[in-house]
Design a protein around this motif. Structure first.
Motif, mmCIF file in Angstrom:
data_model
loop_
_atom_site.group_PDB
_atom_site.id
_atom_site.type_symbol
_atom_site.label_atom_id
_atom_site.label_comp_id
_atom_site.label_asym_id
_atom_site.label_seq_id
_atom_site.Cartn_x
_atom_site.Cartn_y
_atom_site.Cartn_z
ATOM 1 N N LEU A 177 6.629 2.963 8.516
ATOM 2 C CA LEU A 177 6.318 3.966 7.502
ATOM 3 C C LEU A 177 4.869 3.843 7.045
ATOM 4 O O LEU A 177 4.341 2.744 6.926
ATOM 5 C CB LEU A 177 7.247 3.826 6.300
ATOM 6 C CG LEU A 177 8.708 4.229 6.483
ATOM 7 C CD1 LEU A 177 9.456 4.038 5.174
ATOM 8 C CD2 LEU A 177 8.836 5.674 6.948
ATOM 9 N N TYR A 178 4.248 4.981 6.757
ATOM 10 C CA TYR A 178 2.849 5.002 6.314
ATOM 11 C C TYR A 178 2.639 4.066 5.138
ATOM 12 O O TYR A 178 1.698 3.269 5.119
ATOM 13 C CB TYR A 178 2.446 6.428 5.934
ATOM 14 C CG TYR A 178 1.067 6.536 5.311
ATOM 15 C CD1 TYR A 178 -0.051 6.826 6.093
ATOM 16 C CD2 TYR A 178 0.871 6.341 3.935
ATOM 17 C CE1 TYR A 178 -1.316 6.929 5.526
ATOM 18 C CE2 TYR A 178 -0.390 6.438 3.362
ATOM 19 C CZ TYR A 178 -1.474 6.725 4.156
ATOM 20 O OH TYR A 178 -2.729 6.815 3.599
ATOM 21 N N SER A 179 3.497 4.166 4.127
ATOM 22 C CA SER A 179 3.320 3.368 2.907
ATOM 23 C C SER A 179 3.351 1.883 3.204
ATOM 24 O O SER A 179 2.523 1.105 2.696
ATOM 25 C CB SER A 179 4.403 3.723 1.885
ATOM 26 O OG SER A 179 4.346 5.085 1.530
ATOM 27 N N ASN A 180 4.301 1.465 4.033
ATOM 28 C CA ASN A 180 4.418 0.040 4.360
ATOM 29 C C ASN A 180 3.220 -0.443 5.168
ATOM 30 O O ASN A 180 2.707 -1.548 4.943
ATOM 31 C CB ASN A 180 5.719 -0.216 5.114
ATOM 32 C CG ASN A 180 6.944 0.066 4.259
ATOM 33 O OD1 ASN A 180 6.870 0.030 3.032
ATOM 34 N ND2 ASN A 180 8.070 0.354 4.891
ATOM 35 N N GLN A 181 2.766 0.377 6.102
ATOM 36 C CA GLN A 181 1.594 0.009 6.897
ATOM 37 C C GLN A 181 0.354 -0.131 6.017
ATOM 38 O O GLN A 181 -0.445 -1.054 6.185
ATOM 39 C CB GLN A 181 1.353 1.056 7.990
ATOM 40 C CG GLN A 181 2.299 0.957 9.162
ATOM 41 C CD GLN A 181 2.057 -0.299 9.993
ATOM 42 O OE1 GLN A 181 0.917 -0.654 10.294
ATOM 43 N NE2 GLN A 181 3.124 -0.997 10.345
ATOM 44 N N ARG A 182 0.189 0.790 5.063
ATOM 45 C CA ARG A 182 -0.984 0.743 4.202
ATOM 46 C C ARG A 182 -0.981 -0.496 3.308
ATOM 47 O O ARG A 182 -2.026 -1.101 3.061
ATOM 48 C CB ARG A 182 -1.035 2.012 3.334
ATOM 49 C CG ARG A 182 -1.586 3.215 4.069
ATOM 50 C CD ARG A 182 -3.089 3.086 4.313
ATOM 51 N NE ARG A 182 -3.812 2.996 3.046
ATOM 52 C CZ ARG A 182 -4.542 1.954 2.671
ATOM 53 N NH1 ARG A 182 -4.671 0.886 3.446
ATOM 54 N NH2 ARG A 182 -5.163 1.953 1.503
ATOM 55 N N GLU A 185 -1.861 -3.450 5.456
ATOM 56 C CA GLU A 185 -3.278 -3.344 5.810
ATOM 57 C C GLU A 185 -4.168 -3.729 4.629
ATOM 58 O O GLU A 185 -5.147 -4.474 4.781
ATOM 59 C CB GLU A 185 -3.570 -1.907 6.238
ATOM 60 C CG GLU A 185 -5.008 -1.596 6.570
ATOM 61 C CD GLU A 185 -5.217 -0.113 6.830
ATOM 62 O OE1 GLU A 185 -5.212 0.675 5.852
ATOM 63 O OE2 GLU A 185 -5.368 0.266 8.002
ATOM 64 N N ALA A 186 -3.813 -3.234 3.443
ATOM 65 C CA ALA A 186 -4.624 -3.510 2.249
ATOM 66 C C ALA A 186 -4.645 -4.996 1.925
ATOM 67 O O ALA A 186 -5.680 -5.554 1.555
ATOM 68 C CB ALA A 186 -4.082 -2.718 1.051
ATOM 69 N N GLY A 187 -3.489 -5.656 2.062
ATOM 70 C CA GLY A 187 -3.433 -7.094 1.813
ATOM 71 C C GLY A 187 -4.263 -7.876 2.804
ATOM 72 O O GLY A 187 -4.978 -8.819 2.439
ATOM 73 N N GLU A 188 -4.186 -7.490 4.082
ATOM 74 C CA GLU A 188 -4.981 -8.160 5.124
ATOM 75 C C GLU A 188 -6.471 -7.970 4.862
ATOM 76 O O GLU A 188 -7.264 -8.902 5.006
ATOM 77 C CB GLU A 188 -4.608 -7.599 6.501
ATOM 78 C CG GLU A 188 -3.228 -7.989 7.005
ATOM 79 C CD GLU A 188 -3.188 -9.405 7.534
ATOM 80 O OE1 GLU A 188 -4.256 -9.990 7.771
ATOM 81 O OE2 GLU A 188 -2.065 -9.934 7.699
ATOM 82 N N GLU A 189 -6.846 -6.751 4.475
ATOM 83 C CA GLU A 189 -8.256 -6.460 4.224
ATOM 84 C C GLU A 189 -8.818 -7.317 3.101
ATOM 85 O O GLU A 189 -9.999 -7.660 3.100
ATOM 86 C CB GLU A 189 -8.420 -4.972 3.868
ATOM 87 C CG GLU A 189 -8.242 -4.029 5.045
ATOM 88 C CD GLU A 189 -8.198 -2.578 4.623
ATOM 89 O OE1 GLU A 189 -8.049 -2.323 3.410
ATOM 90 O OE2 GLU A 189 -8.292 -1.697 5.494
ATOM 91 N N ASP A 443 -7.619 4.495 -2.764
ATOM 92 C CA ASP A 443 -6.984 3.368 -2.090
ATOM 93 C C ASP A 443 -5.873 2.812 -2.995
ATOM 94 O O ASP A 443 -6.020 1.771 -3.619
ATOM 95 C CB ASP A 443 -8.034 2.297 -1.780
ATOM 96 C CG ASP A 443 -7.453 1.063 -1.094
ATOM 97 O OD1 ASP A 443 -6.312 1.138 -0.601
ATOM 98 O OD2 ASP A 443 -8.147 0.027 -1.059
ATOM 99 N N ILE A 444 -4.760 3.516 -3.063
ATOM 100 C CA ILE A 444 -3.656 3.110 -3.934
ATOM 101 C C ILE A 444 -3.083 1.770 -3.482
ATOM 102 O O ILE A 444 -2.764 0.906 -4.304
ATOM 103 C CB ILE A 444 -2.540 4.176 -3.957
ATOM 104 C CG1 ILE A 444 -3.113 5.553 -4.297
ATOM 105 C CG2 ILE A 444 -1.451 3.779 -4.933
ATOM 106 C CD1 ILE A 444 -3.717 5.665 -5.658
ATOM 107 N N ALA A 445 -2.967 1.589 -2.167
ATOM 108 C CA ALA A 445 -2.426 0.327 -1.645
ATOM 109 C C ALA A 445 -3.293 -0.847 -2.075
ATOM 110 O O ALA A 445 -2.786 -1.911 -2.453
ATOM 111 C CB ALA A 445 -2.320 0.386 -0.128
ATOM 112 N N GLY A 446 -4.612 -0.671 -2.036
ATOM 113 C CA GLY A 446 -5.524 -1.735 -2.476
ATOM 114 C C GLY A 446 -5.356 -2.035 -3.954
ATOM 115 O O GLY A 446 -5.443 -3.192 -4.378
#
Length: 471
Positions: A177-182, A185-189, A443-446
């Motif tokens: 899912l887009y939300s889970n991927q983001r 990704e944000a945590g890794e970044e 960047d909501i995930a960030g």
């Protein structure tokens, strides 16, 4: 014709600059004489006290469309100022002083700290910072020199995040899912170790002294710093049980088991809202089909909305346009022993509603959702559209209060505009990110990851000398 002042530097509509005292060696700035103040992209802004004085820490993504490179800065607070953004919304921003280097010159300027994720530039240079030093030729760009993308990246080689951060698990059902991927990704970044846990593959040991959660193959999940819970409706019971287990292991969980359970019980959550003074559309609930006619009258008659308690993302929501249709739908659902709500239809909303994304009690983004042609309810999962919207102070208070009532750290609050003011539709404990990130550019995930960092007291190391200065 006035003669050109040879003592002033000619610059174009955009230029490369740097901030040596913040260890930012290359930043592309938009030159805007129409703006009074200058602004730099900043997020995870946290005020603190040092030697009795007000300071602020913040982080900067210096390169547009690159969230992996992050510079953390600390500065004394020079001021707090109300600034009107390009969207027309006024907000109070921190102001700091910094040394700007533009071409061969350096001087102190004031910068407001603002999230510019949705803007085309990470830096805006306003007229106050230009003083009597610069002349703008809007037909030109990079009068003081260009910097290649390869060279820009070379400046920031030492700023790449190291895997020395937190260990954060995302508990959900579908990694694609887009939300889970983001979120991953944000945590890794941001330099964290991210792990996806399929909720069905987790199992637990209930023990007063040593509670445990294991993952498929017997892996013990005993070294997590935080868990982000994104539980789909049909996994609510097990998901809440698993969340409680992590809580018993003293692992920070967002959202908590109690807050998820309350948000998923639509009837209970609406009762809590009313108890807290939050307005909702007039709603009816009954157990027996014999009460159907009076139930319809309670909400003002047809047309009305029939909504399944277990529905989500617009599923299980029906518009009954006539009394006969309403009776048929309600009785059909009751025959299936399905729990449902009957709710007044807000005609003046015109198939539109608001989605406010709340993090730590603050609305960080909001969109207006418009129903697809032929549909009565706005839903981007069913062909609807989303656009940025300016919400009113009353709507902002409603969204933050609703998330607080349910105890949610992250929440998607849905609001409908009526002739009597904003009304709460529902609160989602696992809000999607795709529609709101794409519409707002934020960047909501960030921001979600930054919230966890703040809660756990984790800070990225301050930037040290990064490569060479821009010549």
């Amino acid at each position: 014709m006035a003669s050109l002042d040879q003592s002033k530097t000619i610059i174009g509509s955009e230029e490369w600059c740097s901030f040596p005292d913040m260890m930012i060696p290359a930043l592309k700035a938009r030159i805007d004489s129409g703006a009074k103040t200058s602004s730099i992209h900043a997020f995870n802004i946290q005020p603190f006290r040092r030697h009795g004085l007000s300071w602020v820490s913040f982080e900067v993504h210096p390169i547009q469309n690159n969230r992996r490179i992050v510079i953390r800065c600390e500065k004394p607070v020079a001021d707090r100022r109300s600034v009107k953004s390009s969207s027309g919304l006024s907000e109070t921003r921190y102001v700091v002083s910094a040394t700007l280097k533009l071409g061969e010159e350096e001087w102190e300027i004031e910068l407001t700290l603002a999230n510019r994720d949705s803007m085309g530039y990470r830096m805006l240079l306003g007229r106050e910072a230009m003083g009597k030093r610069l002349i703008i030729d809007p037909s030109q760009r990079f009068c003081l020199g260009r910097i290649s993308p390869k060279r820009v990246l070379a400046f920031y080689e030492k700023a790449e995040p190291k895997k020395s951060g937190l260990k954060i698990a995302l508990v959900a059902s579908n990694i694609d899912l887009y939300s889970n991927q983001r979120i991953l990704e944000a945590g890794e970044e941001r330099g964290h170790e991210m792990e996806f846990l399929d909720i069905k593959q987790c199992y637990m040991k209930l023990d007063a002294k040593e509670p445990e959660v294991h993952y498929r193959g017997g892996k013990s999940l005993d070294d997590l710093d935080a868990v982000i819970t994104r539980i789909k409706p049909n996994m609510t019971f097990y998901g809440c049980a698993l969340t409680r287990q992590f809580e018993s292991m003293r692992v920070y969980t967002v959202n908590s088991s109690d807050s998820i359970a309350q948000s998923r019980d639509k009837l209970f959550s609406l009762q809590l809202m009313l108890k807290s003074g939050i307005d909702i559309p007039t709603t009816g609930f009954a157990n027996s089909p014999m009460d159907t006619k009076d139930l319809i009258e309670m909400v003002g008659g047809a047309p009305l909305i029939v909504k399944l308690l277990e529905g989500t993302q617009g599923r299980g929501v029906v518009l009954a346009e006539t009394r006969k249709a309403a009776e048929s739908v309600i009785n059909a659902f009751k025959a299936l022993r399905a729990n449902l709500l009957v709710q007044e239809f807000i005609k003046e909303a015109g198939g539109k509603d608001l989605r406010c994304f709340v993090i730590d009690g603050k609305v960080v983004a909001s969109i207006q959702r418009t129903a697809a042609p032929g549909e009565f309810r706005a839903n981007i999962h069913q062909g609807g559209s989303a656009s940025v919207v300016k919400i009113t102070p009353e709507e902002r208070r409603l969204a933050t209060t609703a998330s607080k009532v349910l105890g949610l750290t992250f929440a998607g609050v849905d609001i409908i505009r009526s002739q009597n003011g904003p009304l709460l539709l529902e609160v989602n404990s696992s809000p999607g990110l795709e529609g709101i990130e794409n519409a707002t550019g934020k960047d909501i995930a960030g921001m979600m990851i930054a919230s966890i960092e703040k809660k756990l007291g984790w800070k990225r190391e301050l930037a040290t000398a990064i490569a060479e200065e821009v010549s």
